[in-house]
Design a protein around this motif. Structure first.
Motif, PDB file in Angstrom:
ATOM      1  N   PRO A 110      32.403  46.584  61.139  1.00 42.94           N
ATOM      2  CA  PRO A 110      33.012  47.380  60.068  1.00 42.94           C
ATOM      3  C   PRO A 110      34.433  46.943  59.736  1.00 42.94           C
ATOM      4  O   PRO A 110      35.178  46.457  60.597  1.00 42.94           O
ATOM      5  N   GLU A 111      34.798  47.109  58.477  1.00 39.47           N
ATOM      6  CA  GLU A 111      36.161  46.864  58.006  1.00 39.47           C
ATOM      7  C   GLU A 111      36.536  47.969  57.028  1.00 39.47           C
ATOM      8  O   GLU A 111      35.749  48.880  56.782  1.00 39.47           O
ATOM      9  N   GLY A 112      37.748  47.885  56.494  1.00 39.31           N
ATOM     10  CA  GLY A 112      38.189  48.868  55.505  1.00 39.31           C
ATOM     11  C   GLY A 112      38.361  50.262  56.069  1.00 39.31           C
ATOM     12  O   GLY A 112      38.345  51.241  55.333  1.00 39.31           O
ATOM     13  N   ALA A 113      38.536  50.369  57.410  1.00 39.54           N
ATOM     14  CA  ALA A 113      38.630  51.651  58.117  1.00 39.54           C
ATOM     15  C   ALA A 113      37.325  52.422  58.080  1.00 39.54           C
ATOM     16  O   ALA A 113      37.279  53.610  58.384  1.00 39.54           O
ATOM     17  N   SER A 114      36.227  51.728  57.758  1.00 39.57           N
ATOM     18  CA  SER A 114      34.925  52.393  57.719  1.00 39.57           C
ATOM     19  C   SER A 114      34.477  52.850  59.097  1.00 39.57           C
ATOM     20  O   SER A 114      33.639  53.752  59.215  1.00 39.57           O
ATOM     21  N   SER A 115      35.022  52.253  60.158  1.00 38.26           N
ATOM     22  CA  SER A 115      34.638  52.649  61.507  1.00 38.26           C
ATOM     23  C   SER A 115      35.048  54.085  61.824  1.00 38.26           C
ATOM     24  O   SER A 115      34.489  54.706  62.730  1.00 38.26           O
ATOM     25  N   VAL A 116      36.011  54.613  61.081  1.00 36.89           N
ATOM     26  CA  VAL A 116      36.414  56.012  61.282  1.00 36.89           C
ATOM     27  C   VAL A 116      36.173  56.872  60.043  1.00 36.89           C
ATOM     28  O   VAL A 116      35.796  58.040  60.155  1.00 36.89           O
ATOM     29  N   LEU A 117      36.364  56.311  58.868  1.00 39.72           N
ATOM     30  CA  LEU A 117      36.294  57.120  57.647  1.00 39.72           C
ATOM     31  C   LEU A 117      34.874  57.458  57.232  1.00 39.72           C
ATOM     32  O   LEU A 117      34.616  58.552  56.724  1.00 39.72           O
ATOM     33  N   THR A 128      46.417  58.773  56.799  1.00 38.56           N
ATOM     34  CA  THR A 128      47.060  57.473  56.604  1.00 38.56           C
ATOM     35  C   THR A 128      47.382  56.760  57.913  1.00 38.56           C
ATOM     36  O   THR A 128      47.073  55.562  58.060  1.00 38.56           O
ATOM     37  N   PRO A 129      47.991  57.416  58.911  1.00 36.63           N
ATOM     38  CA  PRO A 129      48.243  56.703  60.178  1.00 36.63           C
ATOM     39  C   PRO A 129      46.951  56.226  60.836  1.00 36.63           C
ATOM     40  O   PRO A 129      46.899  55.115  61.384  1.00 36.63           O
ATOM     41  N   LEU A 130      45.904  57.039  60.785  1.00 33.44           N
ATOM     42  CA  LEU A 130      44.616  56.653  61.373  1.00 33.44           C
ATOM     43  C   LEU A 130      44.013  55.471  60.627  1.00 33.44           C
ATOM     44  O   LEU A 130      43.455  54.552  61.241  1.00 33.44           O
ATOM     45  N   ILE A 131      44.120  55.476  59.302  1.00 34.80           N
ATOM     46  CA  ILE A 131      43.595  54.370  58.495  1.00 34.80           C
ATOM     47  C   ILE A 131      44.308  53.070  58.844  1.00 34.80           C
ATOM     48  O   ILE A 131      43.675  52.025  59.067  1.00 34.80           O
ATOM     49  N   ASN A 132      45.633  53.113  58.913  1.00 32.00           N
ATOM     50  CA  ASN A 132      46.396  51.902  59.208  1.00 32.00           C
ATOM     51  C   ASN A 132      46.082  51.361  60.601  1.00 32.00           C
ATOM     52  O   ASN A 132      45.948  50.141  60.791  1.00 32.00           O
ATOM     53  N   GLU A 133      45.941  52.264  61.575  1.00 38.29           N
ATOM     54  CA  GLU A 133      45.580  51.826  62.923  1.00 38.29           C
ATOM     55  C   GLU A 133      44.187  51.194  62.921  1.00 38.29           C
ATOM     56  O   GLU A 133      43.956  50.161  63.570  1.00 38.29           O
ATOM     57  N   SER A 134      43.266  51.808  62.192  1.00 40.11           N
ATOM     58  CA  SER A 134      41.903  51.295  62.139  1.00 40.11           C
ATOM     59  C   SER A 134      41.849  49.933  61.475  1.00 40.11           C
ATOM     60  O   SER A 134      41.111  49.037  61.918  1.00 40.11           O
ATOM     61  N   LEU A 135      42.605  49.750  60.402  1.00 36.95           N
ATOM     62  CA  LEU A 135      42.636  48.454  59.733  1.00 36.95           C
ATOM     63  C   LEU A 135      43.103  47.357  60.685  1.00 36.95           C
ATOM     64  O   LEU A 135      42.570  46.240  60.688  1.00 36.95           O
TER      65      LEU A 135
END
Length: 251
Positions: A134-141, A212-219
């Motif tokens: 997964p990419e694009g923070a899809s692993s969490v979003l 936003t912080p979670l997205i940036n960490e995931s990326l």
């Protein structure tokens, strides 16, 4: 040379069109860079209230141009820079999706505020079948949008899913008849154009403040994992198989 990204402004709305129809609007480095520039250019402007994102000739995007996956990226990839620019956009983004959205064509939608899809649109996230992750923070979003069971199905299996399934899973906002997504997206954008820009930006900031912080960490985490998968023998073999398939089987 044909521009791979077209820009049009009207009534406080910027329309961004991915314009590589000969490649089903697949995203190569130049296209990513143009998209990044387009989104970054909206920062700080007080005359834009919304952005519409679409693909040319009623086809959203076939995702990353796999030809760019045959070499290891040096530093942060153009695709990741684009995703960061989309994440950081401070006005509403409305996606008008026709034809198909594949790979990053799906994951980028998670960073849009509205998704309008044609009823015959096909979605697919084929990372695992291509030996990727997964990419694009899809692993969490993705699980936050559609639930963990549906996210598992879409990410692990990588099979196509319909626009109706996307709607029922609450991944998209609305279905319309083929060819009518831009009209519907424009109506939403025009509503934004009549509203307070400060209110729009503040609302978006508040809605995203915990994500936003979670997205940036995931990326960041996904980037390292993605590169590792990308250079693996399995992924390179999958790409080679793709390029040797008959053209009619690649859609």
């Amino acid at each position: 040379m044909t521009q791979t990204v077209l820009l049009s402004e009207h009534n406080k709305v910027l329309t961004i069109t991915i314009n590589r129809p000969e490649r089903r609007n697949a995203l190569d480095t130049a296209t990513y860079d143009a998209l990044t520039q387009a989104f970054e250019s909206t920062t700080g402007r007080n005359d834009l209230h919304a952005i519409i994102l679409q693909g040319a000739q009623q086809y959203f995007t076939a995702g990353n141009d796999l030809r760019d996956f045959q070499s290891k990226p040096k530093g942060e990839s153009a695709g990741l820079r684009f995703l960061r620019s989309l994440v950081n956009t401070d006005i509403p983004v409305i996606a008008a999706v026709e034809g198909a959205a594949i790979g990053i064509g799906v994951t980028m939608l998670m960073h849009c505020d509205f998704i309008i899809a044609a009823s015959d649109t096909t979605f697919r996230i084929p990372f695992v079948p291509l030996g990727l992750c997964p990419e694009g923070a899809s692993s969490v979003l993705l699980a936050q949008y559609v639930g963990i069971r549906k996210a598992n199905e879409w990410l692990y299996l990588g099979q196509p899913f319909t626009a109706q399934e996307a709607l029922e899973s609450k991944f998209i906002n609305e279905l319309v008849a083929p060819g009518e997504t831009l009209d519907k997206a424009s109506k939403i954008a025009n509503t934004m154009a009549a509203q307070s820009l400060l209110s729009l930006k503040t609302t978006k900031s508040l809605l995203k403040r915990t994500l936003t912080p979670l997205i940036n960490e995931s990326l960041d985490c996904e980037r390292e994992a993605f590169v590792k998968c990308l250079i693996s023998d399995e992924a390179q073999a999958a790409f080679q198989q793709f390029f040797t398939k008959p053209e009619k089987l690649k859609s």
